[in-house]
Design an enzyme around this catalytic site. Structure first.
Site, PDB file in Angstrom:
ATOM      1  N   TRP A   4      52.358  32.948  47.170  1.00 56.17           N
ATOM      2  CA  TRP A   4      52.478  34.020  48.156  1.00 56.17           C
ATOM      3  C   TRP A   4      51.690  33.724  49.420  1.00 56.17           C
ATOM      4  O   TRP A   4      51.810  34.441  50.418  1.00 56.17           O
ATOM      5  CB  TRP A   4      52.016  35.354  47.556  1.00 56.17           C
ATOM      6  CG  TRP A   4      50.537  35.423  47.234  1.00 56.17           C
ATOM      7  CD1 TRP A   4      49.893  34.802  46.204  1.00 56.17           C
ATOM      8  CD2 TRP A   4      49.530  36.156  47.937  1.00 56.17           C
ATOM      9  NE1 TRP A   4      48.553  35.103  46.221  1.00 56.17           N
ATOM     10  CE2 TRP A   4      48.294  35.936  47.267  1.00 56.17           C
ATOM     11  CE3 TRP A   4      49.548  36.987  49.055  1.00 56.17           C
ATOM     12  CZ2 TRP A   4      47.097  36.503  47.693  1.00 56.17           C
ATOM     13  CZ3 TRP A   4      48.350  37.561  49.478  1.00 56.17           C
ATOM     14  CH2 TRP A   4      47.144  37.314  48.807  1.00 56.17           C
ATOM     15  N   ASP A   5      50.905  32.673  49.399  1.00 53.07           N
ATOM     16  CA  ASP A   5      50.085  32.305  50.548  1.00 53.07           C
ATOM     17  C   ASP A   5      50.921  32.181  51.821  1.00 53.07           C
ATOM     18  O   ASP A   5      50.491  32.570  52.911  1.00 53.07           O
ATOM     19  CB  ASP A   5      49.404  30.956  50.312  1.00 53.07           C
ATOM     20  CG  ASP A   5      48.655  30.855  49.002  1.00 53.07           C
ATOM     21  OD1 ASP A   5      48.852  31.728  48.139  1.00 53.07           O
ATOM     22  OD2 ASP A   5      47.894  29.900  48.833  1.00 53.07           O
ATOM     23  N   GLU A  30      41.030  37.432  42.145  1.00 50.95           N
ATOM     24  CA  GLU A  30      41.392  36.950  40.816  1.00 50.95           C
ATOM     25  C   GLU A  30      40.194  36.842  39.884  1.00 50.95           C
ATOM     26  O   GLU A  30      40.342  36.396  38.740  1.00 50.95           O
ATOM     27  CB  GLU A  30      42.104  35.602  40.935  1.00 50.95           C
ATOM     28  CG  GLU A  30      43.459  35.713  41.620  1.00 50.95           C
ATOM     29  CD  GLU A  30      44.129  34.367  41.837  1.00 50.95           C
ATOM     30  OE1 GLU A  30      45.363  34.350  41.970  1.00 50.95           O
ATOM     31  OE2 GLU A  30      43.411  33.344  41.869  1.00 50.95           O
ATOM     32  N   LYS A  50      36.338  37.032  44.722  1.00 49.52           N
ATOM     33  CA  LYS A  50      36.792  35.686  45.074  1.00 49.52           C
ATOM     34  C   LYS A  50      37.282  35.619  46.515  1.00 49.52           C
ATOM     35  O   LYS A  50      37.025  34.655  47.228  1.00 49.52           O
ATOM     36  CB  LYS A  50      37.909  35.261  44.117  1.00 49.52           C
ATOM     37  CG  LYS A  50      38.431  33.850  44.355  1.00 49.52           C
ATOM     38  CD  LYS A  50      39.555  33.528  43.380  1.00 49.52           C
ATOM     39  CE  LYS A  50      40.081  32.111  43.592  1.00 49.52           C
ATOM     40  NZ  LYS A  50      41.234  31.818  42.705  1.00 49.52           N
ATOM     41  N   GLN A  51      38.019  36.637  46.948  1.00 50.33           N
ATOM     42  CA  GLN A  51      38.600  36.644  48.289  1.00 50.33           C
ATOM     43  C   GLN A  51      38.866  38.087  48.699  1.00 50.33           C
ATOM     44  O   GLN A  51      38.725  39.005  47.900  1.00 50.33           O
ATOM     45  CB  GLN A  51      39.903  35.852  48.310  1.00 50.33           C
ATOM     46  CG  GLN A  51      41.033  36.497  47.525  1.00 50.33           C
ATOM     47  CD  GLN A  51      42.227  35.585  47.361  1.00 50.33           C
ATOM     48  OE1 GLN A  51      42.228  34.701  46.525  1.00 50.33           O
ATOM     49  NE2 GLN A  51      43.259  35.804  48.161  1.00 50.33           N
TER      50      GLN A  51
END
EC number: 2.4.1.8
Length: 783
Positions: A378-379, A507, A610-611
């Site tokens: 999906w990036d 994640e 994580k992000q």
């Protein structure tokens, strides 16, 4: 309940020391070149990743042409060529994909083994001097030099190679040999070697079988085919052809065949002071474009079209890259590290994808490694689409959307595998069928569906192409909306719709309930799809019943979004605030990155992110939130974010810039711009982080320049980072070409092509007809 004081305390803790931890910089700082005079044998895999080249059709790591016996990762990859490897899991669950798709290492066509008077040259063991390695980003040429001293002579070898932008199937390897002292005979064994395997192959499994090896005087050919699979997936056939020139003259080498390989032997004898040049031209075709039975004929035809010698071919390559750089280049004055970073990222992005083929997408590693299987994530839709919209023709982005539209039937199949209606786009794919085999990702990281829909909105909003929305985009949106409408459930207790059992963008948490970002993007998809359908209801063949539309509206109106009024934040998920909350800066540096030091159980129980998760939603739907809402959420979540996803820093850079946090914005820019060049995450040896490379451009254009296209209006509010003296970039927007320049005292907008356009700068409206120069606004800087 955590106090507001804790939130503020988190916001002022710096990650500077963490960001600087274990930076590994192999190359000199240069605005246009990736260059070193040191062969770092301990970090050769990292060096190979950073000197990767590609042309969108094929690509390779920065491997040596000649034999190298030391540790390295040989890798050549062909776009769209992959293999379905049987899924291997310890505990099978219904709904798992049958296979894991992986990009496969293809024929090594750069191989040119060297001997001096019978002595094999191997830089792992052979003494050498005057080593240099350089990737010139202006023309895409990778060059390398070294000198070998023997008892009888001293020889200088200079390699150059590039993958052609003018003829996508073509590669050039050029070797100059100088006899500096003495005399000697140089023997070259030039190969087409199909006997290759993947770094991550199971039990040293080979994925290729030999179909044919042929020679035709000056030409040599090797045809290989992927081995049979058990999933009725297409097998790929690849033919590579080679020919050689010595000092511009075509030669007939001595050929030797091996299993899956062909070697051409060439010999030259040189006296002291003499120089010779050997050029190897290679052509590669695949069954994606040319049927197996016609491949050797097609390679012959392509060779007959290649009539220029190496210097002219190299000049053509430089001209092709110059054309791309003319639009894409971002110029930074006053900071060569920042300049090198953005150019490196743009170079690698455009080496990976330039939109010529709507059957292709952008893998996270591109042509630089095998991690993540080389498949589509999906990036692309979340991070790459904005860059390609601004720096290429609209057709380039439209091809990315077509890629997903073409795979809609498979997305519907994926949803059915989970017992759901509509379409679920895969987390990992080559064909549209899910290839990922971790349940917490495959089944639960469903927010990816929202990114596919958001890319359609982004394209239509940016280009104004309503016809695409009506004719193709709406079909995808409706299928995704139907998935969300089926995936939510209604809580009788709370009288609201909820989404349980998900993994958000962070994640480092799995199987959570009511991830704020997932709920937000699900509701947005339902709203946007409903509005789009009603707009084109009379013009589309799609039919949606009134009760279904009403159901969508009810979900949007009554979706549950976790919030905390005391902290003034959107809560990442239902139980996030019950965790032991602490900033990353409280952790020992020796424990970072977490994913390389902590158990997975410990990570899942921690508060560390994580992000961007909540902040990802604020970035996407920026105009829906007040500045204070953005500030409170940024100050709360960013200090707990470890940025161990390469996708993370850019979102934080953009939001920090909007919030006037200049130091934080620049810190995040530096991390996203030099993520691979400085090996921040200690994993670049596996390959570059291609899709996240868009982040450096996002940080500058959407962050420092504050470019927005909300409500189909172009807006800017630029500032200049304190360590820079100026920066500039181009923007394609609705058939206009703009040049934006930001300096210490002014910002200038120049309309280079197209009709006049409304422009909002620092909340003031203007009409840009040719050139507009304004004083730069000095904003208050916040910590």
């Amino acid at each position: 309940m955590q106090s507001v004081a804790f939130m503020i305390d988190l916001s002022i803790k710096s990650l500077r020391g963490i960001l600087m931890k274990q930076i590994k910089r192999l190359f000199q700082i240069d605005p246009w070149k990736i260059r070193t005079t040191h062969l770092d044998k301990e970090n050769l895999r990292l060096q190979e990743s950073l000197t990767s080249i590609g042309n969108g059709y094929m690509g390779m790591r920065g491997n040596f042409e000649e034999h190298y016996s030391g540790d390295h990762h040989q890798g050549t990859y062909l776009a769209g060529v992959w293999y379905p490897d049987k899924t291997r899991v310890g505990w099978w669950k219904n709904g798992y994909p049958e296979y894991f798709g992986k990009v496969i290492n293809a024929i090594n066509f750069i191989a040119m083994d060297l001997q001096i008077d019978g002595q094999t040259i191997d830089l792992a063991t052979t003494p050498y001097e005057d080593f240099s390695l350089e990737l010139d980003m202006q023309n895409g040429v990778l060059s390398r030099q070294f000198t070998i001293q023997t008892p009888k002579n001293k020889v200088r070898f200079s390699f150059e190679r590039f993958l052609s932008l003018e003829k996508k199937e073509a590669a050039y390897i050029h070797l100059t040999i100088e006899m500096l002292e003495g005399t000697g005979t140089i023997t070259l064994h030039s190969k087409l070697d199909g006997d290759v395997q993947n770094e991550d192959s199971n039990y040293e499994e080979h994925f290729w079988e030999e179909i044919a090896i042929e020679t035709q005087e000056t030409l040599g050919f090797v045809t290989t085919k992927t081995i049979p699979n058990n999933f009725e997936i297409e097998r790929f056939t690849v033919t590579a052809g080679m020919r050689h020139f010595i000092d511009g003259a075509s030669v007939v080498p001595t050929y030797t065949q091996q299993p899956l390989a062909l070697t051409a032997e060439l010999t030259v004898s040189l006296n002291e002071g003499e120089t010779t040049a050997i050029t190897k031209e290679v052509l590669v075709v695949t069954s994606r474009d040319v049927p197996e039975t016609q491949q050797i004929t097609r390679v012959n035809e392509l060779f007959s079209e290649m009539t220029t010698l190496y210097p002219e071919a190299k000049a053509g390559q430089a001209a092709a890259w110059a054309k791309r750089w003319q639009l894409a280049d971002v110029v930074i004055e006053g900071d060569d590290e920042a300049q090198q970073g953005i150019r490196f990222n743009l170079f690698q992005l455009f080496s990976t994808y330039y939109g010529e083929d709507d059957r292709l997408n952008i893998g996270p590693k591109g042509f630089t490694g095998e991690k993540y299987g080389g498949a589509t994530y999906w990036d692309t839709e979340a991070y790459a689409v904005p860059l390609y919209l601004a720096l290429a023709k609209p057709e380039v982005t439209k091809n990315l959307l077509k890629y997903r539209h073409n795979q809609l039937p498979q997305a519907i199949h994926n949803a059915q595998q989970q017992g759901l209606k509509g379409a679920l786009y895969p987390m990992v794919t080559f064909t549209g069928v899910e290839c990922h085999n971790e349940w917490e990702i495959t089944f639960e990281e469903i927010h990816r569906n929202g990114a596919i829909a958001y890319a359609i909105y982004n394209y239509v909003n940016y280009t104004g192409d309503q016809d695409y929305l009506k004719d193709a985009g709406l079909e995808v949106l409706v299928a995704i909306a139907r998935f969300w409408a089926d995936r939510v459930h209604f809580s009788q207790r709370h009288k609201q719709y909820m989404i349980h059992g998900v993994t958000g963008p962070n994640e480092y948490e799995n199987n959570i309930n009511n991830n704020w970002y997932t709920n937000t993007i699900a509701a947005w998809v339902l709203r946007y799809t409903r509005e789009s359908y009603l707009k084109f209801q009379e013009e589309t063949t799609l039919k949606i019943a009134d009760d279904e539309l009403a159901k969508w509206a009810d979900i949007v109106e009554n979706m549950y979004f976790p919030v905390d009024n005391e902290l003034g934040i959107f809560v990442q998920h239902d139980t996030f605030l019950d965790k032991d909350l602490m900033p990353v800066s409280d952790l020992p540096l020796s424990e970072l990155p977490l994913n390389q030091h902590w158990s997975w159980d410990k990570i899942l129980r921690s508060c560390f992110i994580k992000q961007a998760d909540v902040l990802q939603g604020i970035y996407f739907f920026n105009d829906a939130f007040s500045l204070e809402e953005k500030r409170r959420n940024f100050n709360f979540y960013e200090p707990m974010t470890v940025h161990e996803s390469s996708l993370s820093p850019s979102i934080h850079a953009v939001l920090a810039a909007e919030l006037g946090m200049e130091e934080k914005a620049v810190e995040m820019y530096q991390r996203t711009a030099r993520l691979d060049l400085d090996n921040y995450n200690n994993d670049t040896e596996d390959g570059l982080h291609i899709t996240s490379m868009t982040g450096s451009w996002l940080a500058i254009v959407q962050g420092f320049a504050q470019m927005k296209t909300d409500h189909q209006q172009l807006k800017f509010a630029p500032f200049l980072p304190a360590t820079w003296t100026a920066y500039s970039f181009h923007i394609n927007y609705r058939n206009r070409l703009l040049f934006v320049e930001v300096a210490a005292d002014q910002v200038a907008f120049t309309l280079l092509d197209g009709p006049a356009i409304p422009l909002t700068v620092y909340d003031q409206k203007y009409t840009l007809k040719d050139r507009l120069v304004l004083p730069i606004r000095k904003e208050e800087v916040h910590v």
